[in-house]
Design a protein around this motif. Structure first.
Motif, PDB file in Angstrom:
ATOM      1  N   VAL A  97       0.855  -1.189   0.000  1.00 14.20           N
ATOM      2  CA  VAL A  97       0.000   0.000   0.000  1.00 14.20           C
ATOM      3  C   VAL A  97       0.888   1.235   0.000  1.00 14.20           C
ATOM      4  O   VAL A  97       2.078   1.162   0.293  1.00 14.20           O
ATOM      5  CB  VAL A  97      -0.939   0.025   1.235  1.00 14.20           C
ATOM      6  CG1 VAL A  97      -1.903  -1.145   1.203  1.00 14.20           C
ATOM      7  CG2 VAL A  97      -0.132   0.032   2.528  1.00 14.20           C
ATOM      8  N   GLY A  98       0.293   2.367  -0.342  1.00 22.47           N
ATOM      9  CA  GLY A  98       1.034   3.618  -0.338  1.00 22.47           C
ATOM     10  C   GLY A  98       1.074   4.231   1.049  1.00 22.47           C
ATOM     11  O   GLY A  98       0.043   4.358   1.715  1.00 22.47           O
ATOM     12  N   VAL A  99       2.271   4.611   1.493  1.00 23.96           N
ATOM     13  CA  VAL A  99       2.438   5.197   2.820  1.00 23.96           C
ATOM     14  C   VAL A  99       3.363   6.409   2.742  1.00 23.96           C
ATOM     15  O   VAL A  99       3.999   6.665   1.720  1.00 23.96           O
ATOM     16  CB  VAL A  99       3.040   4.184   3.824  1.00 23.96           C
ATOM     17  CG1 VAL A  99       2.170   2.944   3.942  1.00 23.96           C
ATOM     18  CG2 VAL A  99       4.466   3.808   3.430  1.00 23.96           C
ATOM     19  N   VAL A 100       3.444   7.133   3.855  1.00 24.26           N
ATOM     20  CA  VAL A 100       4.473   8.154   4.052  1.00 24.26           C
ATOM     21  C   VAL A 100       5.501   7.557   5.000  1.00 24.26           C
ATOM     22  O   VAL A 100       5.159   7.159   6.118  1.00 24.26           O
ATOM     23  CB  VAL A 100       3.885   9.451   4.641  1.00 24.26           C
ATOM     24  CG1 VAL A 100       5.004  10.452   4.926  1.00 24.26           C
ATOM     25  CG2 VAL A 100       2.844  10.041   3.701  1.00 24.26           C
ATOM     26  N   LEU A 101       6.747   7.476   4.561  1.00 25.58           N
ATOM     27  CA  LEU A 101       7.835   7.001   5.404  1.00 25.58           C
ATOM     28  C   LEU A 101       8.646   8.211   5.825  1.00 25.58           C
ATOM     29  O   LEU A 101       9.388   8.786   5.025  1.00 25.58           O
ATOM     30  CB  LEU A 101       8.704   5.997   4.648  1.00 25.58           C
ATOM     31  CG  LEU A 101       9.857   5.373   5.423  1.00 25.58           C
ATOM     32  CD1 LEU A 101       9.351   4.574   6.614  1.00 25.58           C
ATOM     33  CD2 LEU A 101      10.693   4.483   4.512  1.00 25.58           C
ATOM     34  N   GLN A 102       8.465   8.628   7.079  1.00 29.85           N
ATOM     35  CA  GLN A 102       9.075   9.849   7.589  1.00 29.85           C
ATOM     36  C   GLN A 102      10.228   9.507   8.525  1.00 29.85           C
ATOM     37  O   GLN A 102      10.037   8.880   9.554  1.00 29.85           O
ATOM     38  CB  GLN A 102       8.042  10.695   8.341  1.00 29.85           C
ATOM     39  CG  GLN A 102       8.616  11.918   9.040  1.00 29.85           C
ATOM     40  CD  GLN A 102       9.165  12.931   8.057  1.00 29.85           C
ATOM     41  OE1 GLN A 102       8.433  13.412   7.194  1.00 29.85           O
ATOM     42  NE2 GLN A 102      10.446  13.270   8.177  1.00 29.85           N
ATOM     43  N   GLY A 103      11.429   9.921   8.135  1.00 33.06           N
ATOM     44  CA  GLY A 103      12.582   9.683   8.983  1.00 33.06           C
ATOM     45  C   GLY A 103      12.907  10.880   9.848  1.00 33.06           C
ATOM     46  O   GLY A 103      12.872  12.034   9.385  1.00 33.06           O
ATOM     47  N   GLY A 104      13.231  10.642  11.123  1.00 35.07           N
ATOM     48  CA  GLY A 104      13.684  11.688  12.020  1.00 35.07           C
ATOM     49  C   GLY A 104      12.736  12.862  12.135  1.00 35.07           C
ATOM     50  O   GLY A 104      11.515  12.733  12.055  1.00 35.07           O
ATOM     51  N   THR A 105      13.314  14.047  12.299  1.00 38.92           N
ATOM     52  CA  THR A 105      12.546  15.285  12.421  1.00 38.92           C
ATOM     53  C   THR A 105      12.366  15.903  11.043  1.00 38.92           C
ATOM     54  O   THR A 105      13.350  16.109  10.334  1.00 38.92           O
ATOM     55  CB  THR A 105      13.276  16.280  13.337  1.00 38.92           C
ATOM     56  OG1 THR A 105      13.504  15.669  14.614  1.00 38.92           O
ATOM     57  CG2 THR A 105      12.473  17.556  13.511  1.00 38.92           C
ATOM     58  N   PRO A 106      11.142  16.181  10.618  1.00 35.16           N
ATOM     59  CA  PRO A 106      10.932  16.763   9.289  1.00 35.16           C
ATOM     60  C   PRO A 106      11.783  18.018   9.078  1.00 35.16           C
ATOM     61  O   PRO A 106      11.825  18.904   9.928  1.00 35.16           O
ATOM     62  CB  PRO A 106       9.434  17.098   9.287  1.00 35.16           C
ATOM     63  CG  PRO A 106       8.834  16.120  10.245  1.00 35.16           C
ATOM     64  CD  PRO A 106       9.873  15.942  11.322  1.00 35.16           C
ATOM     65  N   GLY A 107      12.501  18.045   7.961  1.00 33.34           N
ATOM     66  CA  GLY A 107      13.325  19.200   7.628  1.00 33.34           C
ATOM     67  C   GLY A 107      14.712  19.201   8.232  1.00 33.34           C
ATOM     68  O   GLY A 107      15.530  20.066   7.895  1.00 33.34           O
ATOM     69  N   ASP A 108      15.027  18.267   9.106  1.00 35.79           N
ATOM     70  CA  ASP A 108      16.342  18.211   9.758  1.00 35.79           C
ATOM     71  C   ASP A 108      17.082  16.964   9.281  1.00 35.79           C
ATOM     72  O   ASP A 108      16.867  15.863   9.798  1.00 35.79           O
ATOM     73  CB  ASP A 108      16.166  18.182  11.279  1.00 35.79           C
ATOM     74  CG  ASP A 108      17.498  18.221  12.022  1.00 35.79           C
ATOM     75  OD1 ASP A 108      18.561  18.168  11.366  1.00 35.79           O
ATOM     76  OD2 ASP A 108      17.471  18.291  13.268  1.00 35.79           O
ATOM     77  N   THR A 109      17.966  17.117   8.286  1.00 31.77           N
ATOM     78  CA  THR A 109      18.646  15.956   7.710  1.00 31.77           C
ATOM     79  C   THR A 109      19.662  15.337   8.671  1.00 31.77           C
ATOM     80  O   THR A 109      20.125  14.221   8.434  1.00 31.77           O
ATOM     81  CB  THR A 109      19.355  16.332   6.399  1.00 31.77           C
ATOM     82  OG1 THR A 109      20.289  17.398   6.639  1.00 31.77           O
ATOM     83  CG2 THR A 109      18.338  16.771   5.345  1.00 31.77           C
ATOM     84  N   THR A 110      20.005  16.014   9.751  1.00 31.07           N
ATOM     85  CA  THR A 110      20.930  15.428  10.731  1.00 31.07           C
ATOM     86  C   THR A 110      20.253  14.327  11.547  1.00 31.07           C
ATOM     87  O   THR A 110      20.925  13.585  12.261  1.00 31.07           O
ATOM     88  CB  THR A 110      21.494  16.490  11.684  1.00 31.07           C
ATOM     89  OG1 THR A 110      20.429  17.017  12.498  1.00 31.07           O
ATOM     90  CG2 THR A 110      22.161  17.626  10.923  1.00 31.07           C
ATOM     91  N   THR A 111      18.940  14.229  11.449  1.00 30.45           N
ATOM     92  CA  THR A 111      18.214  13.208  12.207  1.00 30.45           C
ATOM     93  C   THR A 111      17.787  12.033  11.326  1.00 30.45           C
ATOM     94  O   THR A 111      16.988  11.197  11.755  1.00 30.45           O
ATOM     95  CB  THR A 111      16.958  13.814  12.865  1.00 30.45           C
ATOM     96  OG1 THR A 111      16.049  14.267  11.839  1.00 30.45           O
ATOM     97  CG2 THR A 111      17.324  14.982  13.772  1.00 30.45           C
ATOM     98  N   ARG A 112      18.319  11.972  10.116  1.00 25.18           N
ATOM     99  CA  ARG A 112      17.942  10.884   9.204  1.00 25.18           C
ATOM    100  C   ARG A 112      18.287   9.513   9.793  1.00 25.18           C
ATOM    101  O   ARG A 112      19.419   9.280  10.209  1.00 25.18           O
ATOM    102  CB  ARG A 112      18.700  10.992   7.895  1.00 25.18           C
ATOM    103  CG  ARG A 112      18.289  12.070   6.948  1.00 25.18           C
ATOM    104  CD  ARG A 112      19.288  12.107   5.803  1.00 25.18           C
ATOM    105  NE  ARG A 112      18.936  13.048   4.759  1.00 25.18           N
ATOM    106  CZ  ARG A 112      19.812  13.548   3.898  1.00 25.18           C
ATOM    107  NH1 ARG A 112      21.087  13.179   3.961  1.00 25.18           N
ATOM    108  NH2 ARG A 112      19.427  14.401   2.972  1.00 25.18           N
ATOM    109  N   PRO A 113      17.349   8.579   9.813  1.00 22.82           N
ATOM    110  CA  PRO A 113      17.713   7.194  10.129  1.00 22.82           C
ATOM    111  C   PRO A 113      18.435   6.583   8.932  1.00 22.82           C
ATOM    112  O   PRO A 113      18.180   6.948   7.781  1.00 22.82           O
ATOM    113  CB  PRO A 113      16.368   6.521  10.376  1.00 22.82           C
ATOM    114  CG  PRO A 113      15.395   7.323   9.584  1.00 22.82           C
ATOM    115  CD  PRO A 113      15.904   8.737   9.599  1.00 22.82           C
TER     116      PRO A 113
END
Length: 204
Positions: A97-113
């Motif tokens: 199914v279609g989902v939103v996969l959101q990593g870390g804090t939106p807009g903060d690339t230092t929190t990327r998993p």
């Protein structure tokens, strides 16, 4: 009741909770199974801090320890929220199914998993269906491919990094499956060498 059993043996969920179902499968022979029904929710949570926890159901209080644990349960339009950390893959990340996969804090690339494939041949996301999947603020490391388009109609990738270690090969995004409508990639990078490709589309 939590669940019911149809005449053909099919278990049908009725309400959130856990129940033990016992059935007689032969003269004097009984078998039982514990069934857990998870309530529908729009958000599913994943956190490294949950590793080893005996209770994991994808809620904010009891998150899963790995993103793929949420994939069998999500519905179209749900969001899977993954905290920072490194998550190792030992199978394809299959989504139907279609989902939103959101990593870390939106807009903060230092929190990327970081999603990492130690073997170098799994699909980070194997998108086998759904109307729209959004991948936001994550890292795909050493996958082949990072995202496999095999049924989803629309894909959006934002603030995401695809990378490969030295002597590793692979594709960032691979499309050899069903027809699609749109693919949009914003503020994302593909880092590799001559044996890696940002994207590949099969031709027939």
């Amino acid at each position: 009741s939590v669940a019911g059993v149809e005449i053909d043996g099919t278990v049908t969920p009725r309400a959130p909770g856990t129940a033990t179902i016992t059935a007689e499968i032969g003269p004097g022979v009984r078998a039982s199974a514990t069934v857990t029904v998870i309530a529908r929710r729009p958000n599913w949570y994943v956190a490294m801090a949950a590793t080893g926890s005996p209770v994991q159901n994808g809620s904010a209080i009891h998150p899963y320890e790995h993103p793929t644990q949420a994939f069998p349960w999500v519905a179209e339009g749900d969001t899977v929220r993954v905290t920072a950390g490194t998550y190792y893959w030992n199978s394809d990340g299959e989504l139907r199914v279609g989902v939103v996969l959101q990593g870390g804090t939106p807009g903060d690339t230092t929190t990327r998993p970081v999603f990492r494939d130690p073997q170098g041949y799994y699909s980070g996301l194997w998108l086998r269906g759904g109307q729209r999947t959004v991948v936001r603020n994550v890292v795909f490391q050493d996958f082949d491919p990072g995202i496999d388009l095999d049924g989803v109609r629309n894909l959006v990738v934002e603030d995401t990094k695809f990378g490969w270690s030295p002597n590793r090969s692979g594709d960032g995004i691979d499309h050899c499956g069903a027809e699609m409508d749109t693919v949009r990639i914003d503020r994302s990078v593909f880092l590799g060498d001559s044996v890696t490709r940002a994207a590949r589309r099969c031709t027939t």
